[in-house]
Design an enzyme around this catalytic site. Sequence first.
Site, PDB file in Angstrom:
ATOM      1  N   GLU A 232       0.799  -1.232   0.000  1.00  0.00           N
ATOM      2  CA  GLU A 232       0.000   0.000   0.000  1.00  0.00           C
ATOM      3  C   GLU A 232       0.835   1.288   0.000  1.00  0.00           C
ATOM      4  OE1 GLU A 232      -2.778  -0.642   3.229  1.00  0.00           O
ATOM      5  OE2 GLU A 232      -3.538  -2.473   2.306  1.00  0.00           O
TER       6      GLU A 232
ATOM      7  N   GLU B  42      -5.860 -10.443  -2.489  1.00  0.00           N
ATOM      8  CA  GLU B  42      -6.694 -10.414  -1.272  1.00  0.00           C
ATOM      9  C   GLU B  42      -8.178 -10.392  -1.632  1.00  0.00           C
ATOM     10  OE1 GLU B  42      -5.368  -7.411   1.539  1.00  0.00           O
ATOM     11  OE2 GLU B  42      -3.271  -7.733   1.015  1.00  0.00           O
TER      12      GLU B  42
HETATM   13  O1  9MR Z   1      -7.140  -9.141   7.430  1.00  0.00           O
HETATM   14  C1  9MR Z   1      -6.054  -8.646   8.191  1.00  0.00           C
HETATM   15  C2  9MR Z   1      -6.477  -8.480   9.617  1.00  0.00           C
HETATM   16  O2  9MR Z   1      -6.772  -9.742  10.165  1.00  0.00           O
HETATM   17  C3  9MR Z   1      -5.367  -7.806  10.414  1.00  0.00           C
HETATM   18  O3  9MR Z   1      -5.823  -7.509  11.731  1.00  0.00           O
HETATM   19  C4  9MR Z   1      -4.942  -6.509   9.746  1.00  0.00           C
HETATM   20  C5  9MR Z   1      -3.766  -5.901  10.462  1.00  0.00           C
HETATM   21  O4  9MR Z   1      -2.675  -6.745  10.359  1.00  0.00           O
HETATM   22  O5  9MR Z   1      -4.580  -6.756   8.396  1.00  0.00           O
HETATM   23  C6  9MR Z   1      -5.602  -7.324   7.614  1.00  0.00           C
HETATM   24  O6  9MR Z   1      -5.126  -7.571   6.311  1.00  0.00           O
HETATM   25  C7  9MR Z   1      -4.885  -6.443   5.485  1.00  0.00           C
HETATM   26  C8  9MR Z   1      -3.727  -6.797   4.577  1.00  0.00           C
HETATM   27  O7  9MR Z   1      -2.612  -7.195   5.332  1.00  0.00           O
HETATM   28  C9  9MR Z   1      -3.372  -5.644   3.681  1.00  0.00           C
HETATM   29  N1  9MR Z   1      -4.526  -5.222   2.927  1.00  0.00           N
HETATM   30  C10 9MR Z   1      -5.710  -4.917   3.704  1.00  0.00           C
HETATM   31  C11 9MR Z   1      -6.068  -6.119   4.576  1.00  0.00           C
HETATM   32  C12 9MR Z   1      -7.356  -5.869   5.326  1.00  0.00           C
HETATM   33  O8  9MR Z   1      -7.191  -4.807   6.244  1.00  0.00           O
END
Ligand code: 9MR
Length: 366
Positions: A160, A274
């Site tokens: 990101e 994702e």
């Molecule tokens: O789905 C993930 C969630 O369980 C975690 O708490 C969070 C923080 O680590 O990250 C989420 O995954 C993210 C991903 O790593 C990057 N793109 C957005 C995803 C959703 O927030």
Amino acid sequence: MTRFALKRRQFLLGIGGLSAALLTGQPLRVEAQQPSLAELAKQRSLLWGAAISTEMLTIPDWAGLYRQQTRLLVPEWEMKWAVLQPDRDRFDFSRPDRLLTFARSYQAQLRGHTLLWHQQLPTWLNNLTATETATALQRYIDTVVGHYRGQLQSWDVINEPIAEDGYGLRPNRWLQQLGPNYLEQALRWARVADAQVPLVINDYGLEPDSPLATRKRQQLLQLVETLRDRDAPLQAIGFQAHLVANPQAPPSFTGFAEFLAELSRFDLDFYITELDVNDRALPANFAERDREVAHLYQRFLTAVLPTPRLKLVTTWGLSDRLSWLNQFAPRADGLPQRPLPFDFNFQPTETYGILVSLLQSQSVSN
Ligand code: 9MR
């Protein structure tokens, strides 16, 4: 147990916001005859997988579903900086190591996610000087990529980096402290630590036909051009594809398909990293909701599956039970979201059926 792990465990046990009744509604059973998305994808040279966390492995039916449906795993949160280096002088690889062992137990691969992200950072990183930040970053990349050298399918080096409004780069601490060169630098450090693993930039909000997504795509294009001009090591772009259902104006993806064609001059692979559908705006009724969610998967994948350099698709989870959307974008009616191919009780949803037929279809061949 870390704060994140605890939160997830509570959630899993049904005390984090979802009704416990949902956990007991149906018998949990993984159908042996169910076609495997990974097997179907493999027939078209595509790797198919899903995000996972170690809690999911504690439920045998859940682990079984992963074994059946995936050949590629990605840690949903257990390979992030706060988990891997909780203190300045302590690295802890135990959680992702368990995921790697699980993946190997059925010849699946693991993706690295993610080295640099503005979220889930350890607090000890706060208040460092620019020089200290650069040193910490180099040590982190070197240690983590070194630990998994030769063992991962790919690494999301930067997650990101595009600004949320699509104007320029995200003003994260690395941009602020190290300047725009941090991206190239991180890629180079990763390449030194593992000479082979494909290195990826991963971002979100790039897929729909919208002015914001168009801006973000332009910004990404500029970034790729700059990195290529400077000969920085970069093998793939990851598109998160967190799709959002909108019954008033169903999203379309014409610009995204064109963008992938435009990007192909850079000799890059494309990953859908994702994939899921936020169903907040859809009606409560499961059948109606599932139809719309499946339809959105279909629209999106019909646009991207023909792309020659598309190498993999991972959904963000496999079963609705622990989807991040229930925590981060809960529905107003309190019902759980249904964003994934398998529901809360591991039963296939309409999305699964659509995925099977899309993966089998000749008309979206690549
Ligand atoms: O789905 C993930 C969630 O369980 C975690 O708490 C969070 C923080 O680590 O990250 C989420 O995954 C993210 C991903 O790593 C990057 N793109 C957005 C995803 C959703 O927030």
